[in-house]
Design a protein around this motif. Structure first.
Motif, PDB file in Angstrom:
ATOM      1  N   GLY A  84       0.789  -1.225   0.000  1.00 41.62           N
ATOM      2  CA  GLY A  84       0.000   0.000   0.000  1.00 41.62           C
ATOM      3  C   GLY A  84       0.816   1.266   0.000  1.00 41.62           C
ATOM      4  O   GLY A  84       0.407   2.287   0.555  1.00 41.62           O
ATOM      5  N   VAL A  85       2.004   1.211  -0.614  1.00 41.27           N
ATOM      6  CA  VAL A  85       2.840   2.394  -0.717  1.00 41.27           C
ATOM      7  C   VAL A  85       3.237   2.583  -2.177  1.00 41.27           C
ATOM      8  O   VAL A  85       2.861   1.803  -3.043  1.00 41.27           O
ATOM      9  N   LYS A  86       4.011   3.649  -2.430  1.00 42.28           N
ATOM     10  CA  LYS A  86       4.534   3.913  -3.758  1.00 42.28           C
ATOM     11  C   LYS A  86       5.980   3.427  -3.842  1.00 42.28           C
ATOM     12  O   LYS A  86       6.646   3.232  -2.824  1.00 42.28           O
ATOM     13  N   LEU A  87       6.460   3.263  -5.066  1.00 46.96           N
ATOM     14  CA  LEU A  87       7.864   2.889  -5.248  1.00 46.96           C
ATOM     15  C   LEU A  87       8.771   3.937  -4.625  1.00 46.96           C
ATOM     16  O   LEU A  87       8.598   5.143  -4.835  1.00 46.96           O
ATOM     17  N   GLY A  88       9.741   3.468  -3.845  1.00 48.43           N
ATOM     18  CA  GLY A  88      10.684   4.372  -3.204  1.00 48.43           C
ATOM     19  C   GLY A  88      10.204   4.920  -1.879  1.00 48.43           C
ATOM     20  O   GLY A  88      10.964   5.560  -1.161  1.00 48.43           O
ATOM     21  N   GLU A  89       8.949   4.681  -1.529  1.00 48.72           N
ATOM     22  CA  GLU A  89       8.405   5.182  -0.278  1.00 48.72           C
ATOM     23  C   GLU A  89       8.696   4.193   0.851  1.00 48.72           C
ATOM     24  O   GLU A  89       8.630   2.973   0.660  1.00 48.72           O
ATOM     25  N   THR A  90       9.011   4.715   2.019  1.00 45.94           N
ATOM     26  CA  THR A  90       9.335   3.857   3.158  1.00 45.94           C
ATOM     27  C   THR A  90       8.122   3.025   3.563  1.00 45.94           C
ATOM     28  O   THR A  90       7.011   3.544   3.678  1.00 45.94           O
ATOM     29  N   PHE A  91       8.364   1.729   3.781  1.00 41.30           N
ATOM     30  CA  PHE A  91       7.285   0.826   4.173  1.00 41.30           C
ATOM     31  C   PHE A  91       6.811   1.155   5.589  1.00 41.30           C
ATOM     32  O   PHE A  91       7.594   1.572   6.442  1.00 41.30           O
ATOM     33  N   PRO A  92       5.519   0.947   5.867  1.00 41.55           N
ATOM     34  CA  PRO A  92       5.018   1.159   7.235  1.00 41.55           C
ATOM     35  C   PRO A  92       5.586   0.096   8.174  1.00 41.55           C
ATOM     36  O   PRO A  92       5.960  -0.986   7.743  1.00 41.55           O
ATOM     37  N   ASN A  93       5.631   0.428   9.464  1.00 39.79           N
ATOM     38  CA  ASN A  93       6.117  -0.546  10.446  1.00 39.79           C
ATOM     39  C   ASN A  93       5.087  -0.726  11.567  1.00 39.79           C
ATOM     40  O   ASN A  93       3.989  -0.184  11.498  1.00 39.79           O
ATOM     41  N   SER A  94       5.458  -1.431  12.594  1.00 35.60           N
ATOM     42  CA  SER A  94       4.499  -1.783  13.647  1.00 35.60           C
ATOM     43  C   SER A  94       4.453  -0.760  14.762  1.00 35.60           C
ATOM     44  O   SER A  94       3.766  -0.964  15.759  1.00 35.60           O
ATOM     45  N   GLU A  95       5.192   0.344  14.638  1.00 31.69           N
ATOM     46  CA  GLU A  95       5.224   1.326  15.711  1.00 31.69           C
ATOM     47  C   GLU A  95       4.029   2.271  15.589  1.00 31.69           C
ATOM     48  O   GLU A  95       3.743   2.788  14.518  1.00 31.69           O
ATOM     49  N   GLY A  96       3.345   2.549  16.676  1.00 31.83           N
ATOM     50  CA  GLY A  96       2.244   3.499  16.669  1.00 31.83           C
ATOM     51  C   GLY A  96       0.997   2.895  16.050  1.00 31.83           C
ATOM     52  O   GLY A  96       0.310   2.080  16.655  1.00 31.83           O
TER      53      GLY A  96
END
Length: 650
Positions: A84-96
């Motif tokens: 669910g992101v764009k190319l080059g965009e940082t992947f989401p993580n489990s924080e928050g």
């Protein structure tokens, strides 16, 4: 079926690298998916290599999974879509936030962040690319100019002894003029680099407005008024327009002129055509406007009061951009000769103060953008001293709206001075605080109030109305890598006819190298197929076959062509040249376009590749090599474009 294959490869890649949460971001080049891995111990290298469709693995700063051209962008797109992101965009993580919540937030941010750029944004970006590299020179010479101006004003006011200080002032003026006296040449060189023209020719075109070599006894006439042309007419915008036209003419001539005489014919014709246009149209047009500007200025001054101060304060910077401020020197001198002071200069000085206020607002609003803040820090001191070029060309003008709100700030400062009236300078000089010592009859306090009003007006107008949304988004996301564009090629199905032998011709001239000499394992190991490499001697890349352009990578550093016989050819210009993001590359063909052998497909600036510290060696690879019995190299040592390079036996 093809869609299912791409989804399968994407899914299996994730399974063997420890899942989506072990990936920081995904981008791709022409042949490989590049992943930034969080924990390398979770990566199953053997499993990755065993995936059906994976041609090989390269371990570098990023983990590179080679899947080949035409497939790589589809697989990479599947991978980021699954997260669910764009190319080059940082992947989401489990924080928050939860993974799903973060995914939705990233989608919304990406939608706002990566809007398609407008033509205006492209123009402003080009202006930024031209002037931002000059900021260190602006800052250094600007500070020298500011100090020189302060000392000169103090000498004129009688506060310093001329016999003691004048030599030091002269030395500082020499240093200052090394940039500002020849600024149009520097701008011409940078503009040529930006627009794709020859830099030295751009410098010549920039120098034309100085009119060096014109016979003073028989000057060139303004075609609109019949009066002699003045050096500097047309200003920076005139130079930018002329160099842009130069880039168009030069590119067309490169296509038309035979290579054997190109080095002689193209620069000569380009200079003559653009030089004539610049001298007989661009400069006279600016001169026509400036000549008629005197009446307008006098009319505004006659109206008097805050209104005239506001109008002149707003109008001055656009006049500078067009080079029309050159005409103001005689007006200042005429005013001083008749009245002992020029009431025009303090009002016009407010324009620079508006730029200072705008820059402070940008700093406050976009403080997370460290690169922009550094530019502002360097430009502010010289802007306060009255040298506005670093702020104009390096900060406000490239952003668009802040330039307008800065002009409004200048208008507010001009209105304050116009309201009090009869505030003049006893001699021409720079603006900013450096002019304080030249203000006549002790009215320096009114001038300072005008400066403060311009600072405040520029700040408030910019803070509330002048910050572009994309600049705010960029600042808020500063440090995150911008996505790489994707290309979804719809490869044309080519039925492979029976043939005894197929020929691939050299797409460029240069020195022939074995693939094993290429400093990239993907090519040197034959992972992508058999072929050859060329160290190019010029930047023209022509079609090696009659066929169809199957892929043009967005950064134009690589192109795929399928011949009428079904031979799939990849031409990859340079190593790691994807990092140039298309700078120095120009494409003349589109995906699915039919080409004939020898048609110009790409042009590349080899000097730009070398300046970036990259290799220009170009692999030419048959990516469907396994379909053929033998692929033989016909060229040895040196090769000219159009000569036989490879022969293929079915």
């Amino acid at each position: 079926m093809a869609e299912e294959k791409m989804a399968r490869i994407a899914r299996e890649i994730y399974e063997n690298v420890g899942g989506e949460k072990n990936v920081r971001k995904v981008i791709h080049c022409m042949t490989r998916v590049r992943m930034t891995i969080i924990d390398n111990s979770k990566v199953n290298m053997a499993g990755l290599k065993a995936i059906d469709g994976v041609m090989g693995i390269v371990e570098d700063e990023t983990l590179q999974v080679v899947v080949g051209p035409g497939t790589v962008n589809k697989v990479a797109k599947k991978m980021v879509d699954m997260v669910g992101v764009k190319l080059g965009e940082t992947f989401p993580n489990s924080e928050g936030l939860s993974f799903e919540e973060q995914t939705l937030a990233n989608k919304a941010a990406a939608k706002a962040k990566y809007n398609k750029p407008s033509k205006l944004k492209s123009v402003l970006k080009s202006i930024s690319n031209i002037f931002v590299p000059m900021i260190p020179a602006f800052v250094g010479t600007g500070l020298v100019a500011g100090i020189s101006a302060v000392l000169s004003n103090m000498v004129l006011a009688g506060d310093l002894n001329a016999a003691t200080w004048q030599q030091y002032i002269d030395i500082m003026n020499i240093l200052k003029n090394a940039l500002f006296a020849y600024l149009t040449i520097y701008v011409g060189i940078n503009a040529a680099n930006e627009f794709g023209a020859t830099p030295t020719l751009g410098g010549v075109i920039g120098g034309v407005v100085m009119l060096n070599g014109m016979n003073p006894e028989s000057p060139i006439k303004n075609i609109f008024t019949g009066q002699p042309l003045s050096a500097g007419q047309g200003g920076m915008l005139g130079v930018l327009l002329a160099v842009w036209l130069l880039s168009i003419i030069e590119k067309k001539l490169h296509e038309m002129v035979p290579e054997s005489v190109d080095i002689i014919v193209t620069p000569t014709i380009s200079l003559i055509l653009i030089g004539l246009l610049e001298i007989f149209l661009i400069m006279p047009l600016a001169g026509f406007v400036s000549d008629n500007l005197i009446g307008g200025i006098n009319g505004i001054l006659n109206i008097g009061g805050a209104f005239s101060g506001f109008v002149l304060g707003i109008a001055f910077l656009p006049m500078v951009m067009l080079g029309l401020h050159q005409i103001l020197g005689p007006i200042h001198l005429e005013m001083i000769a008749k009245t002992g002071q020029t009431n025009l200069l303090p009002i016009l000085a407010m324009a620079g103060a508006g730029q200072v206020g705008a820059a402070l607002a940008i700093w406050a609003k976009l403080r997370k953008d460290r690169t922009l803040v550094q530019n502002i820090k360097g430009a502010l001191p010289v802007g306060i001293l009255g040298v506005g070029e670093p702020l104009i060309y390096g900060v406000t003008l490239p952003m668009g709206r802040p330039f307008i709100t800065a002009c409004i700030g200048g208008g507010i400062g001009g209105a304050i001075i116009g309201f009090f009236g009869n505030v003049g300078a006893i001699a021409p000089g720079p603006s900013g605080v450096a002019l304080i010592s030249l203000i006549a009859h002790g009215k320096w306090l009114v001038y300072v109030l005008g400066l403060l009003g311009a600072y405040a007006g520029g700040f408030l107008a910019t803070y509330f109305f002048g910050i572009p949304k994309d600049a705010k988004i960029k600042a808020d996301n500063y440090g995150q890598e911008v996505q790489m564009e994707t290309l979804q090629p719809t490869l044309r199905v080519v039925t492979t006819p029976a043939f005894e032998a197929a020929t691939v011709y050299a797409p460029m001239s240069g020195t022939v190298k074995e693939l094993s000499e290429v400093a990239d394992e993907v090519f040197s190991s034959g992972m992508l197929g058999k072929g050859i490499a060329i160290e190019p001697s010029n930047g023209q890349i022509n079609s090696p076959v009659d066929g169809i352009v199957t892929t043009v990578f967005p950064t134009k550093h690589a192109i795929g062509v399928t011949s009428d016989e079904g031979v799939e050819i990849l031409i990859h210009i340079g190593m790691d040249t994807v990092a140039l993001n298309g700078e120095g590359f120009e494409s003349f063909v589109k995906q699915n376009e039919r080409v004939k052998k020898g048609d110009l497909m790409l042009r590349v600036d080899l000097d730009k590749i070398k300046a970036a510290g990259l290799s220009a060696i170009t692999p030419i690879v048959v990516t469907n090599s396994s379909a053929y019995k033998a692929i033989s190299v016909a060229a040895k040592n040196k090769v000219d474009k159009g000569q036989v390079l490879l022969t293929i036996e079915p």
